[in-house]
Design a protein around this motif. Structure first.
Motif, PDB file in Angstrom:
ATOM      1  N   LEU A   1      59.668  95.564  18.527  1.00 27.16           N
ATOM      2  CA  LEU A   1      61.095  95.365  18.299  1.00 27.16           C
ATOM      3  C   LEU A   1      61.893  95.662  19.569  1.00 27.16           C
ATOM      4  O   LEU A   1      62.769  94.887  19.974  1.00 27.16           O
ATOM      5  N   TRP A   2      61.574  96.794  20.211  1.00 28.53           N
ATOM      6  CA  TRP A   2      62.278  97.167  21.442  1.00 28.53           C
ATOM      7  C   TRP A   2      62.053  96.117  22.526  1.00 28.53           C
ATOM      8  O   TRP A   2      62.978  95.747  23.240  1.00 28.53           O
ATOM      9  N   ARG A   3      60.800  95.660  22.664  1.00 28.69           N
ATOM     10  CA  ARG A   3      60.483  94.658  23.690  1.00 28.69           C
ATOM     11  C   ARG A   3      61.285  93.381  23.455  1.00 28.69           C
ATOM     12  O   ARG A   3      61.851  92.814  24.385  1.00 28.69           O
ATOM     13  N   SER A   4      61.336  92.928  22.198  1.00 33.90           N
ATOM     14  CA  SER A   4      62.055  91.683  21.926  1.00 33.90           C
ATOM     15  C   SER A   4      63.552  91.850  22.210  1.00 33.90           C
ATOM     16  O   SER A   4      64.198  90.937  22.709  1.00 33.90           O
ATOM     17  N   ARG A   5      64.094  93.010  21.901  1.00 37.31           N
ATOM     18  CA  ARG A   5      65.522  93.237  22.175  1.00 37.31           C
ATOM     19  C   ARG A   5      65.795  93.319  23.679  1.00 37.31           C
ATOM     20  O   ARG A   5      66.806  92.830  24.158  1.00 37.31           O
ATOM     21  N   LEU A   6      64.889  93.934  24.402  1.00 32.76           N
ATOM     22  CA  LEU A   6      65.066  94.008  25.858  1.00 32.76           C
ATOM     23  C   LEU A   6      64.928  92.625  26.485  1.00 32.76           C
ATOM     24  O   LEU A   6      65.649  92.285  27.429  1.00 32.76           O
TER      25      LEU A   6
END
Length: 101
Positions: free
Chosen positions: A85-90
């Motif tokens: 989730l964090w990777r996709s948001r970044l």
């Protein structure tokens, strides 16, 4: 037996694991670094030992503790979807910033 999550909910236990990341240490060093009484540190070490997060080696009168990272895989597995989730948001933030140039 408490789960790894329950054991690590206590901040002092996390501090002990942080100190043990660099290698094996005697109880006396942990007591000094944490500015806690020896019985209090020993109590936390027992909980960590029971959870399999640390192991002890006896050397004459001294007890040396070291980290056992294997039980942390439970936490690592739980965190993996959040990392995605964090990777996709970044990635989305990076794409947005690229369009601003």
């Amino acid at each position: 037996m408490a789960s790894t999550f329950e054991v690590l909910a206590e901040g002092r236990r996390r501090e002990i694991l942080d100190l043990l990341r660099s290698g094996e240490r005697p109880v006396g060093d942990l007591v000094e670094e944490l500015s806690m009484s020896q019985p209090a540190v020993s109590k936390h070490l027992k909980v960590l030992r029971d959870a399999g997060l640390v192991e002890v080696r006896h050397d004459a009168q001294r007890r040396w503790y070291r980290l056992r990272p294997a039980p942390l895989t439970e936490i690592d597995a739980w965190l993996e979807p959040y990392r995605d989730l964090w990777r996709s948001r970044l990635d989305a933030l990076e794409a947005h910033l690229d369009t601003m140039d």
